[in-house]
Design a protein around this motif. Structure first.
Motif, PDB file in Angstrom:
ATOM      1  N   GLY A 215       0.787  -1.232   0.000  1.00 32.02           N
ATOM      2  CA  GLY A 215       0.000   0.000   0.000  1.00 32.02           C
ATOM      3  C   GLY A 215       0.816   1.278   0.000  1.00 32.02           C
ATOM      4  N   GLY A 216       2.049   1.222  -0.503  1.00 24.91           N
ATOM      5  CA  GLY A 216       2.881   2.423  -0.568  1.00 24.91           C
ATOM      6  C   GLY A 216       3.982   2.464   0.471  1.00 24.91           C
ATOM      7  N   LEU A 217       3.936   1.574   1.453  1.00 22.60           N
ATOM      8  CA  LEU A 217       5.025   1.509   2.425  1.00 22.60           C
ATOM      9  C   LEU A 217       6.274   0.933   1.762  1.00 22.60           C
ATOM     10  N   ARG A 218       7.426   1.291   2.283  1.00 18.54           N
ATOM     11  CA  ARG A 218       8.673   0.785   1.736  1.00 18.54           C
ATOM     12  C   ARG A 218       9.008  -0.557   2.375  1.00 18.54           C
ATOM     13  N   CYS A 219       9.684  -1.406   1.622  1.00 18.69           N
ATOM     14  CA  CYS A 219       9.953  -2.772   2.061  1.00 18.69           C
ATOM     15  C   CYS A 219      11.201  -2.840   2.949  1.00 18.69           C
ATOM     16  N   GLY A 220      12.373  -2.628   2.362  1.00 21.03           N
ATOM     17  CA  GLY A 220      13.613  -2.546   3.112  1.00 21.03           C
ATOM     18  C   GLY A 220      14.289  -3.832   3.505  1.00 21.03           C
ATOM     19  N   LEU A 221      13.751  -4.977   3.134  1.00 25.70           N
ATOM     20  CA  LEU A 221      14.350  -6.237   3.586  1.00 25.70           C
ATOM     21  C   LEU A 221      15.731  -6.469   2.983  1.00 25.70           C
ATOM     22  N   CYS A 222      15.943  -6.026   1.746  1.00 26.36           N
ATOM     23  CA  CYS A 222      17.265  -6.207   1.129  1.00 26.36           C
ATOM     24  C   CYS A 222      18.316  -5.364   1.847  1.00 26.36           C
ATOM     25  N   ILE A 223      17.891  -4.299   2.500  1.00 30.48           N
ATOM     26  CA  ILE A 223      18.804  -3.473   3.279  1.00 30.48           C
ATOM     27  C   ILE A 223      19.039  -4.109   4.647  1.00 30.48           C
ATOM     28  N   LYS A 224      17.963  -4.623   5.246  1.00 26.76           N
ATOM     29  CA  LYS A 224      18.079  -5.218   6.584  1.00 26.76           C
ATOM     30  C   LYS A 224      19.066  -6.375   6.622  1.00 26.76           C
ATOM     31  N   VAL A 225      19.027  -7.248   5.617  1.00 24.42           N
ATOM     32  CA  VAL A 225      19.872  -8.443   5.652  1.00 24.42           C
ATOM     33  C   VAL A 225      21.297  -8.205   5.178  1.00 24.42           C
ATOM     34  N   CYS A 226      21.572  -7.017   4.641  1.00 23.25           N
ATOM     35  CA  CYS A 226      22.915  -6.735   4.133  1.00 23.25           C
ATOM     36  C   CYS A 226      23.901  -6.662   5.298  1.00 23.25           C
ATOM     37  N   PRO A 227      24.973  -7.446   5.254  1.00 22.70           N
ATOM     38  CA  PRO A 227      25.941  -7.453   6.371  1.00 22.70           C
ATOM     39  C   PRO A 227      26.915  -6.282   6.335  1.00 22.70           C
ATOM     40  N   LYS A 228      26.865  -5.455   5.331  1.00 18.63           N
ATOM     41  CA  LYS A 228      27.817  -4.341   5.223  1.00 18.63           C
ATOM     42  C   LYS A 228      27.478  -3.220   6.207  1.00 18.63           C
TER      43      LYS A 228
END
Length: 228
Positions: A215-228
């Motif tokens: 519904g327009g919210l941002r996902c962010g999971l690819c950022i959350k799991v990034c170990p950098k």
């Protein structure tokens, strides 16, 4: 010498106002055949440089995902508001010196407006590529900029200008972050299967997931799991 001192003045202003990242890319970098995005000179014909400004996104908003997507989205919007204010101040300072400046949209779509092409979902120019050319980081498997200090947890905007600003010299770092080759956590975590291990990206899948499923919210999971 003028280019160096002027660039440093703008950098100091941005950092004093709260920016965490500041870089400059010569527009000639966009002539590289490897660049597949739109040319910033399609926006400003006589542009000479792209200024990239970024702020770090608080980790608390990311670690709470996916339950805290409303809070994460709100935090991103706060970051966008912050860098817009900084960019506006810099643009005014540039124009007081007799040059031109305009601010590039941070998002492809927000607040009911579409900035990107609806069919291709491509922006007028790539801020990520400008940031890469400015020496602020390189690309991750998630097609986001991976910075040295903050990883992909950054919010960025850019300023196009005809001012003679100084960018980095010498060879650039590799386009793809080397640590991504043996990781691929972001590829596995993406609920929309928007990108693949071989570097392919499906922008439409990402957009449909955000605007329809969330519904327009941002996902962010690819950022959350990034170990950098």
């Amino acid at each position: 010498m003028y280019e160096d001192s002027y660039t440093n003045r703008l950098r100091k202003t941005a950092l004093d106002m709260g920016a965490d990242l500041f870089g400059v890319a010569d527009v000639q970098n966009f002539d590289d055949p490897a660049y597949a995005g739109n040319d910033p000179r399609g926006i400003m014909e006589d542009a000479r440089a792209v200024i990239v400004i970024g702020v770090a996104v608080p980790r608390g908003s990311i670690e709470s995902l996916p339950k805290g997507r409303a809070e994460y989205t709100n935090t991103l919007m706060a970051g966008t508001a912050t860098i817009r204010i900084i960019a506006f101040r810099l643009a005014r300072l540039i124009e007081k010196e007799g040059y031109k400046a305009t601010i590039v949209p941070t998002e492809g779509s927000e607040f009911g407006y579409w900035y990107a092409d609806r069919e291709t979902l491509m922006a007028g120019m790539s801020i990520k590529y400008a940031a890469y050319c400015a020496g602020l980081g390189n690309y991750g498997a998630n097609h986001l900029l991976i910075t040295d200090e903050f990883g992909p947890r950054v919010r960025m905007t850019a300023i196009l200008t005809d001012a003679p600003l100084k960018g980095p010299e010498g060879p650039r770092r590799p386009l793809l972050n080397e640590d991504c080759k043996d990781c691929m956590k972001c590829v596995e975590a993406c609920p929309a299967a928007a990108f693949t291990a071989d570097g392919e990206i499906h922008r439409q899948r990402c957009a449909e997931y955000m605007f329809q499923a969330l519904g327009g919210l941002r996902c962010g999971l690819c950022i959350k799991v990034c170990p950098k």
